[in-house]
Structure formats: C-alpha cells, structure tokens
Design an enzyme around this catalytic site. Structure first.
Site, mmCIF file in Angstrom:
data_model
loop_
_atom_site.group_PDB
_atom_site.id
_atom_site.type_symbol
_atom_site.label_atom_id
_atom_site.label_comp_id
_atom_site.label_asym_id
_atom_site.label_seq_id
_atom_site.Cartn_x
_atom_site.Cartn_y
_atom_site.Cartn_z
ATOM 1 N N ASN A 30 0.865 -1.189 0.000
ATOM 2 C CA ASN A 30 0.000 0.000 0.000
ATOM 3 C C ASN A 30 0.901 1.240 0.000
ATOM 4 O O ASN A 30 2.105 1.137 0.257
ATOM 5 C CB ASN A 30 -0.952 -0.003 1.194
ATOM 6 C CG ASN A 30 -0.221 -0.196 2.505
ATOM 7 O OD1 ASN A 30 0.622 0.612 2.876
ATOM 8 N ND2 ASN A 30 -0.504 -1.283 3.203
ATOM 9 N N ASP A 40 1.174 -8.964 0.927
ATOM 10 C CA ASP A 40 1.984 -8.040 1.724
ATOM 11 C C ASP A 40 2.215 -8.639 3.123
ATOM 12 O O ASP A 40 3.361 -8.721 3.609
ATOM 13 C CB ASP A 40 1.211 -6.713 1.819
ATOM 14 C CG ASP A 40 2.058 -5.542 2.281
ATOM 15 O OD1 ASP A 40 3.263 -5.734 2.526
ATOM 16 O OD2 ASP A 40 1.504 -4.443 2.404
ATOM 17 N N THR A 126 -5.136 -7.741 -7.619
ATOM 18 C CA THR A 126 -6.272 -8.665 -7.852
ATOM 19 C C THR A 126 -6.914 -9.169 -6.567
ATOM 20 O O THR A 126 -7.861 -9.948 -6.618
ATOM 21 C CB THR A 126 -5.843 -9.892 -8.684
ATOM 22 O OG1 THR A 126 -4.873 -10.648 -7.925
ATOM 23 C CG2 THR A 126 -5.276 -9.497 -10.012
HETATM 24 P P1 ADP Z 1 -3.791 -6.021 -3.670
HETATM 25 O O1 ADP Z 1 -4.109 -5.132 -2.480
HETATM 26 O O2 ADP Z 1 -2.758 -5.420 -4.599
HETATM 27 O O3 ADP Z 1 -5.030 -6.478 -4.372
HETATM 28 P P2 ADP Z 1 -3.542 -8.598 -2.289
HETATM 29 O O4 ADP Z 1 -2.398 -9.073 -1.470
HETATM 30 O O5 ADP Z 1 -4.856 -8.403 -1.598
HETATM 31 O O6 ADP Z 1 -3.020 -7.262 -3.023
HETATM 32 O O7 ADP Z 1 -3.772 -9.600 -3.493
HETATM 33 C C1 ADP Z 1 -2.945 -9.676 -4.621
HETATM 34 C C2 ADP Z 1 -2.821 -11.133 -5.055
HETATM 35 O O8 ADP Z 1 -1.888 -11.796 -4.205
HETATM 36 C C3 ADP Z 1 -4.133 -11.934 -4.973
HETATM 37 O O9 ADP Z 1 -4.307 -12.618 -6.208
HETATM 38 C C4 ADP Z 1 -3.863 -12.917 -3.840
HETATM 39 O O10 ADP Z 1 -4.511 -14.154 -4.065
HETATM 40 C C5 ADP Z 1 -2.367 -13.087 -3.949
HETATM 41 N N1 ADP Z 1 -1.641 -13.635 -2.786
HETATM 42 C C6 ADP Z 1 -1.995 -13.672 -1.478
HETATM 43 N N2 ADP Z 1 -1.028 -14.285 -0.744
HETATM 44 C C7 ADP Z 1 -0.043 -14.653 -1.622
HETATM 45 C C8 ADP Z 1 1.215 -15.333 -1.509
HETATM 46 N N3 ADP Z 1 1.669 -15.766 -0.344
HETATM 47 N N4 ADP Z 1 1.961 -15.524 -2.641
HETATM 48 C C9 ADP Z 1 1.523 -15.073 -3.835
HETATM 49 N N5 ADP Z 1 0.344 -14.424 -4.008
HETATM 50 C C10 ADP Z 1 -0.423 -14.216 -2.927
#
Ligand code: ADP
Length: 179
Positions: A30, A40, A126
């Site tokens: 963020n 994150d 996403t």
């Molecule tokens: P944003 O706020 O940019 O949407 P998010 O973390 O909520 O970020 O989600 C971005 C993507 O990361 C989603 O597709 C989610 O499923 C994915 N995600 C969550 N945890 C992990 C992980 N440990 N490794 C890779 N991708 C992840």
C-alpha cells in the site's frame, strides 16, 4: 507455463511467493508501505521485521501508486523485496490499466538496476484492490512482455499466483497473447 521472449523466460506458477528462490520478490504494497494483509502480510511475516524497518527508514513518505521501491528481504532467500503500489479498481475509467502497467515497468527497472536476474511477481491489485483478474492478467503480462522485448533483461520473470482461479486467468491470457 513457460514462454520465451528473446533470451528471457516468462513463467507462470501457482504457489506462495515467499517460497520462491529468486533475486527479487515484488510485493503488492500500500502507498504508506505500512504492511497489510494478503501477499503483503505473507511477505512481512516470512521475511521478518527487517523489511518494515528498512522501508520506514528509506521511504518515510511511502510510495505513490504505479511506482516501486526496493528494500532488504530480511529472512527471505531473495536479495531484495521490491514494493510496488497497485491501483484500486474503480471501474476501469480512472487510469487503472496505466497504473498497473507502470507497477510492472517500474519494478522491473528497479530490479535490473540492482543487478537482479530473476524476479517474482504476485498478481498485483487482484486481491483487496479488486482489479478483475482477467483484465489484470492481460495488462500485467503485456507490460512484462513489452519490458523484456525492449530491455532483454532480467533473464527470468516469474508470476507466482496463489489462487487457482487467478493462475487460470493468467494462463488463458498468456495463451491469447502468444497466438
Ligand atoms: P492487492 O491489495 O494489490 O489487491 P492482495 O495481497 O490483496 O493485493 O492480493 C494480490 C494477489 O496476491 C491476490 O491474487 C492474492 O490471491 C495473492 N496472494 C496472497 N497471498 C499470496 C502469496 N503468499 N503468494 C503469492 N500471491 C499471494
């Protein structure tokens, strides 16, 4: 799934980005670089407090949407975490696609400037930011393929997609782009 762009490789894998052995892991951060949920949270949990300490010290004002900054990777096996701030989906008419493409271009430029040869990305925007996965896949893959075409580095870009549905969207989109 693997495709070649000149001498560079573009890979799609399903999995957890914190477990990847690459030179740089990109974080969907963020704009305050304050840590959060989703990928994150997973990166900070796996990498430990050094990452937040380093970002606070180097970037006290955070990072604007569409931009990218690098920090240490703490306990992660990667050399760096690159924090990029994706756009929040607002219906598609508010510059979301350009901001999302910019996240990839800026992150790759930061990685190349640091000498990274392999970079792993999550599906930025996403999750909590609500970008429709099929549209995000198209914009994200195009931005990376364009960068590889013009810069011929890094050697490998890996999309690490946590959810099966997101992996499917990226795989479908990549197939269409390679036709
Ligand atoms: P944003 O706020 O940019 O949407 P998010 O973390 O909520 O970020 O989600 C971005 C993507 O990361 C989603 O597709 C989610 O499923 C994915 N995600 C969550 N945890 C992990 C992980 N440990 N490794 C890779 N991708 C992840």
């Amino acid at each position: 799934m693997l495709v070649h762009a000149g001498k560079c490789r573009l890979l799609l894998v399903q999995g957890d980005i914190t477990q990847q052995h690459v030179d740089a892991i990109v974080n969907a951060a963020n704009s305050r670089l304050a840590g959060g949920g989703g990928v994150d949270g997973a990166i900070h949990a796996a990498g430990g407090p050094d990452i937040l300490e380093d970002t606070r010290r180097k970037y006290p004002n955070g990072c604007p949407v569409g931009d990218a900054v690098a920090s240490s990777a703490g306990r992660l096996s990667a050399g760096y975490v690159i924090h990029t701030v994706g756009p929040v989906w607002q219906g598609g008419q508010s510059g979301e696609a350009e901001a999302l493409a910019s996240c990839f271009r800026k992150s790759l430029q930061v990685a190349v400037d640091l000498g990274c040869k392999s970079v792993a990305f999550p599906a930025i925007s996403t999750g909590a930011y609500g970008y429709p996965r099929d549209l995000a896949a198209n914009v994200s893959l195009k931005a990376v393929l364009d960068f590889l075409k013009w810069h011929r580095q890094p050697d490998e870009v890996r999309f690490v997609l946590f959810e099966e549905g997101v992996f499917g969207a990226f795989a479908h989109s990549l197939e269409l782009l390679m036709k």
